[in-house]
Every structure is written in C-alpha cells, then in structure tokens.
Design a protein around this motif. Structure first.
Motif, PDB file in Angstrom:
ATOM      1  N   GLY A 188      -5.043  -3.173  -5.769  1.00 12.13           N
ATOM      2  CA  GLY A 188      -3.958  -2.224  -5.967  1.00 12.13           C
ATOM      3  C   GLY A 188      -4.448  -0.804  -6.172  1.00 12.13           C
ATOM      4  N   THR A 189      -3.630  -0.031  -6.864  1.00 14.07           N
ATOM      5  CA  THR A 189      -3.941   1.359  -7.172  1.00 14.07           C
ATOM      6  C   THR A 189      -3.891   1.552  -8.672  1.00 14.07           C
ATOM      7  OG1 THR A 189      -1.621   2.061  -7.030  1.00 14.07           O
ATOM      8  CG2 THR A 189      -2.906   2.065  -4.978  1.00 14.07           C
ATOM      9  N   LEU A 190      -4.127   2.781  -9.119  1.00 18.62           N
ATOM     10  CA  LEU A 190      -4.081   3.046 -10.563  1.00 18.62           C
ATOM     11  C   LEU A 190      -2.714   2.732 -11.154  1.00 18.62           C
ATOM     12  CD1 LEU A 190      -6.122   6.375 -10.920  1.00 18.62           C
ATOM     13  CD2 LEU A 190      -6.700   4.126 -11.881  1.00 18.62           C
ATOM     14  N   ASN A 191      -1.676   2.929 -10.365  1.00 19.25           N
ATOM     15  CA  ASN A 191      -0.320   2.726 -10.872  1.00 19.25           C
ATOM     16  C   ASN A 191       0.284   1.394 -10.450  1.00 19.25           C
ATOM     17  OD1 ASN A 191      -0.287   5.363 -12.035  1.00 19.25           O
ATOM     18  ND2 ASN A 191       0.174   6.211 -10.004  1.00 19.25           N
ATOM     19  N   ASP A 192      -0.455   0.601  -9.710  1.00 24.21           N
ATOM     20  CA  ASP A 192       0.090  -0.664  -9.203  1.00 24.21           C
ATOM     21  C   ASP A 192      -1.022  -1.705  -9.130  1.00 24.21           C
ATOM     22  OD1 ASP A 192       1.666  -2.617  -8.089  1.00 24.21           O
ATOM     23  OD2 ASP A 192       1.637  -1.773  -6.070  1.00 24.21           O
ATOM     24  N   TYR A 193      -1.222  -2.417 -10.228  1.00 23.14           N
ATOM     25  CA  TYR A 193      -2.261  -3.442 -10.316  1.00 23.14           C
ATOM     26  C   TYR A 193      -1.871  -4.638  -9.447  1.00 23.14           C
ATOM     27  CZ  TYR A 193      -4.662  -7.453 -12.501  1.00 23.14           C
ATOM     28  OH  TYR A 193      -5.384  -8.591 -12.744  1.00 23.14           O
ATOM     29  N   GLN A 194      -2.739  -5.016  -8.514  1.00 23.71           N
ATOM     30  CA  GLN A 194      -2.502  -6.179  -7.656  1.00 23.71           C
ATOM     31  C   GLN A 194      -3.802  -6.979  -7.567  1.00 23.71           C
ATOM     32  OE1 GLN A 194       0.368  -7.105  -6.492  1.00 23.71           O
ATOM     33  NE2 GLN A 194       1.569  -5.267  -6.846  1.00 23.71           N
ATOM     34  N   LEU A 195      -3.712  -8.245  -7.936  1.00 25.90           N
ATOM     35  CA  LEU A 195      -4.906  -9.084  -7.965  1.00 25.90           C
ATOM     36  C   LEU A 195      -4.900 -10.072  -6.802  1.00 25.90           C
ATOM     37  CD1 LEU A 195      -7.396  -9.522  -9.898  1.00 25.90           C
ATOM     38  CD2 LEU A 195      -6.186 -11.566 -10.685  1.00 25.90           C
ATOM     39  N   ALA A 196      -6.028 -10.184  -6.124  1.00 28.13           N
ATOM     40  CA  ALA A 196      -6.215 -11.175  -5.062  1.00 28.13           C
ATOM     41  C   ALA A 196      -7.426 -12.032  -5.415  1.00 28.13           C
ATOM     42  CB  ALA A 196      -6.422 -10.495  -3.713  1.00 28.13           C
ATOM     43  N   ARG A 197      -7.484 -13.236  -4.830  1.00 27.25           N
ATOM     44  CA  ARG A 197      -8.672 -14.070  -4.992  1.00 27.25           C
ATOM     45  C   ARG A 197      -9.361 -14.164  -3.641  1.00 27.25           C
ATOM     46  NH1 ARG A 197      -6.700 -18.798  -6.483  1.00 27.25           N
ATOM     47  NH2 ARG A 197      -7.394 -20.206  -4.827  1.00 27.25           N
ATOM     48  N   MET A 225      -2.451  -1.620   4.313  1.00 27.79           N
ATOM     49  CA  MET A 225      -1.220  -2.403   4.393  1.00 27.79           C
ATOM     50  C   MET A 225      -0.648  -2.752   3.022  1.00 27.79           C
ATOM     51  SD  MET A 225      -0.685  -2.595   7.579  1.00 27.79           S
ATOM     52  CE  MET A 225       0.747  -3.640   7.419  1.00 27.79           C
ATOM     53  N   TRP A 226      -0.988  -2.022   1.987  1.00 30.99           N
ATOM     54  CA  TRP A 226      -0.477  -2.275   0.628  1.00 30.99           C
ATOM     55  C   TRP A 226      -0.809  -3.683   0.167  1.00 30.99           C
ATOM     56  CZ3 TRP A 226       3.871  -5.008  -1.686  1.00 30.99           C
ATOM     57  CH2 TRP A 226       4.050  -4.677  -3.031  1.00 30.99           C
ATOM     58  N   ARG A 227      -2.032  -3.844  -0.289  1.00 30.54           N
ATOM     59  CA  ARG A 227      -2.597  -5.030  -0.932  1.00 30.54           C
ATOM     60  C   ARG A 227      -2.752  -6.243  -0.025  1.00 30.54           C
ATOM     61  NH1 ARG A 227       0.822  -9.032  -2.148  1.00 30.54           N
ATOM     62  NH2 ARG A 227       3.016  -8.628  -2.477  1.00 30.54           N
ATOM     63  N   TYR A 228      -2.643  -6.083   1.283  1.00 37.52           N
ATOM     64  CA  TYR A 228      -2.857  -7.208   2.180  1.00 37.52           C
ATOM     65  C   TYR A 228      -3.728  -6.742   3.340  1.00 37.52           C
ATOM     66  CZ  TYR A 228      -1.760 -11.622   4.480  1.00 37.52           C
ATOM     67  OH  TYR A 228      -1.845 -12.863   5.038  1.00 37.52           O
ATOM     68  N   PRO A 229      -4.793  -7.461   3.691  1.00 37.80           N
ATOM     69  CA  PRO A 229      -5.717  -6.990   4.726  1.00 37.80           C
ATOM     70  C   PRO A 229      -5.009  -6.726   6.057  1.00 37.80           C
ATOM     71  CG  PRO A 229      -6.667  -8.847   3.533  1.00 37.80           C
ATOM     72  CD  PRO A 229      -5.242  -8.740   3.098  1.00 37.80           C
ATOM     73  N   TYR A 230      -5.326  -5.600   6.648  1.00 37.72           N
ATOM     74  CA  TYR A 230      -4.708  -5.227   7.920  1.00 37.72           C
ATOM     75  C   TYR A 230      -5.018  -6.256   9.006  1.00 37.72           C
ATOM     76  CZ  TYR A 230      -3.928  -2.917  12.367  1.00 37.72           C
ATOM     77  OH  TYR A 230      -3.520  -2.634  13.636  1.00 37.72           O
ATOM     78  N   ALA A 231      -6.253  -6.770   9.016  1.00 37.78           N
ATOM     79  CA  ALA A 231      -6.644  -7.726  10.051  1.00 37.78           C
ATOM     80  C   ALA A 231      -5.747  -8.964  10.029  1.00 37.78           C
ATOM     81  CB  ALA A 231      -8.110  -8.130   9.877  1.00 37.78           C
ATOM     82  N   LEU A 232      -5.409  -9.458   8.828  1.00 42.08           N
ATOM     83  CA  LEU A 232      -4.538 -10.624   8.724  1.00 42.08           C
ATOM     84  C   LEU A 232      -3.106 -10.276   9.103  1.00 42.08           C
ATOM     85  CD1 LEU A 232      -5.806 -12.363   5.451  1.00 42.08           C
ATOM     86  CD2 LEU A 232      -6.281 -12.969   7.829  1.00 42.08           C
ATOM     87  N   THR A 233      -2.668  -9.073   8.746  1.00 43.59           N
ATOM     88  CA  THR A 233      -1.324  -8.637   9.123  1.00 43.59           C
ATOM     89  C   THR A 233      -1.187  -8.582  10.639  1.00 43.59           C
ATOM     90  OG1 THR A 233      -1.157  -7.298   7.114  1.00 43.59           O
ATOM     91  CG2 THR A 233       0.379  -6.786   8.891  1.00 43.59           C
ATOM     92  N   ARG A 234      -2.191  -8.008  11.297  1.00 43.28           N
ATOM     93  CA  ARG A 234      -2.160  -7.903  12.751  1.00 43.28           C
ATOM     94  C   ARG A 234      -2.230  -9.284  13.398  1.00 43.28           C
ATOM     95  NH1 ARG A 234       0.073  -6.090  16.978  1.00 43.28           N
ATOM     96  NH2 ARG A 234      -1.284  -5.719  18.786  1.00 43.28           N
TER      97      ARG A 234
END
Length: 285
Positions: A188-197, A225-234
């Motif tokens: 995430g960002t400083l204002n938006d904590y997002q955790l992935a494994r 892509m906002w916390r999701y890898p672009y490669a997987l989105t594509r």
C-alpha cells in the motif's frame, strides 16, 4: 490457452457424476503452472533474471471430490520441478536466475498468530487440544498483527517464514528445494496499508538477491494497479471469456446439434432477455 472439454471421460468422474467446480479449478491451476514452467524454460537464455508470477498460493492440494487427485498433484509438482530446472540451467550457463512466486491478495492466514500462541504455552501445556485454537488470540490474523510493524513502511516486508504442514512436507519429500516459504509485504501507501503474502519455493528464498528483486518488483507492480500486480491484472484481462466469445461458442454448438438433427431449445428466461433487449417488439394499441 483455452481448451474445450466435453467428452464424458473429461467432465464426469468414475461414478458418472459431473465433476465439481473445484475439480475444474484444480485442473486449471495445474495447467497454469505447466504453462509458467514451459514459458520460463523457453526464456532461460535471457541475460537478466526471470520472474514467474502465479495468482494465489503455491501450496497445492486436492479434496476427495476431485477425480485423479494424486495425478493432478504429481503433475503440479512436475511443473514446479520444470521451473527449478530452468533456474538451474540459467545459473549454470548465464549466471542468472529464474524465480517463482505466488501472490495472495488480502491474506486471511494466521500463521504468525498461531506461532505466538504456541510460544505462550508452557511445555507441559503443548498438546493437541490446546493447539486447536489460538487461545486469547483466536480470531486475529497476521494482517492485524503486522499492521503495527509495516503500516508506516510501504514496500517493507516481514521475515521469510515456512509453514509446517502436511502439504508442505509432501513438497519436501519430492525435493528439498520445493518446500514453500513466504513473506508478508506492505503493497500500500502511507495512507492506505495493504498487506499481501508472497510465496516462493526454498530455492528462491535462499537467494537473498532474488528475494530483494522480488520485493522491489512486486511492490512496483502493485503501484501501477493499486495493490495488485499489473502482470496478473493483464493476464486476467486476456484470459477472461467475454460475452461475445461465449455467444460464438454457443452458436457453434447449436450448429453442430442441428447438423446432427438434435432439437435445440432455448429457455423461457433466455427468450425473455431477447424481448427486453429490443430484438422483438410489440406495439400497444
């Protein structure tokens, strides 16, 4: 790489029952990893490191309702061996590496919570019944625990850990390099904590430089892509079956049925959709 399955031996189990959605998903997971292994092998002449990304956990297991479960597990492990072979070949010939990771968005796991609970017990209290829950920490997840540790550092990760489980042991039995490790990453960002494994085989986890590259690349991809890898989105955009493609397939099936003098019936619900979409109109008097 779409494949059309329609014969009874493909869509029915040994009892003649139609296979479950879970069986279809497991077959797809195997095919996806096999494609990753093949494409990584074809790119082993690259003069730079190669990273293969899989959507979801790398630990693969099948339930009792999945036909040929052992065969699928062996095929999955075989694909992982193929990926490791590509890595070994790149190291030997090019002094480069091939890495495999599984990306888990919004993990709900509680591995660290369970470890904390275990460490809080006295030795005489460590027994099966006491480990069925996480005691006072029951209901908490690793995401909540790591919030205090990683929320102020976008791009930071936890230590690398290994889950001790029967599934992981099967990987070790196949080859010690196949054991699955993981770390948590704040994407995430400083204002938006997002955790992935982020999961990876041990052959990747042992390479500190590879882990650093993975950490940096995954975080960079997630910023696109906002916390999701672009490669997987594509990849998802290319893989999804769109409405017009489904219609074309249904039209081909209908043509083949008519060619074999089979009756083709459309449901009343489908006919009503045709009316609502304006293909058939009725004038009011």
């Amino acid at each position: 790489e779409p494949r059309l399955h329609y014969s009874d031996d493909e869509i029915r189990d040994k009892r003649g029952m139609v296979i479950s959605n879970d069986a279809v998903n497991k077959r797809r997971s195997v095919m996806e990893l096999e494609v990753l292994g093949r494409e990584t092998w074809h790119r082993r002449d690259c003069e730079c490191p190669v990273l293969a990304i899989s959507d979801g956990p790398l630990l693969f297991w099948v339930g009792k309702d999945v036909p040929d479960g052992d065969k699928l597990e062996n095929a999955y492990l075989g694909a992982m061996v193929h990926l490791h072979d590509a890595h070994a070949d790149m190291v030997r010939r090019r002094n480069q590496s091939a890495s495999l990771i599984g990306y888990i968005d919004r993990p709900t796991s509680a591995f660290m919570i369970s470890l904390t609970h275990l460490m809080s017990l006295f030795e005489e209290d460590v027994r099966h019944a006491a480990l069925q829950t996480n005691g006072d920490w029951e209901g908490l997840t690793d995401r909540q625990l790591l919030f205090r540790l990683l929320r102020h550092e976008p791009g930071a990760r936890s230590a690398i850990m290994v889950q001790q489980s029967p599934q992981n042991k099967r990987y070790v039995d196949r080859g010690e390099n196949l054991e699955i490790a993981f770390f948590y990453l704040n994407v995430g960002t400083l204002n938006d904590y997002q955790l992935a494994r982020v999961e990876m085989p041990v052959w990747v986890a042992r390479d500190a430089a590879a882990v650093d590259r993975i950490q940096a690349l995954v975080y960079d991809q997630c910023q696109m892509m906002w916390r999701y890898p672009y490669a997987l989105t594509r990849a998802d955009e290319l893989a999804v079956i769109r409405g017009h493609e489904k219609s074309q397939l249904e039209e081909l099936i209908e043509i083949e049925l008519r060619r074999n003098e089979q009756a083709v019936e459309h449901s009343a619900k489908e006919n009503s959709k045709t009316v609502r979409h304006g293909r058939t109109s009725y004038k009011r008097k």
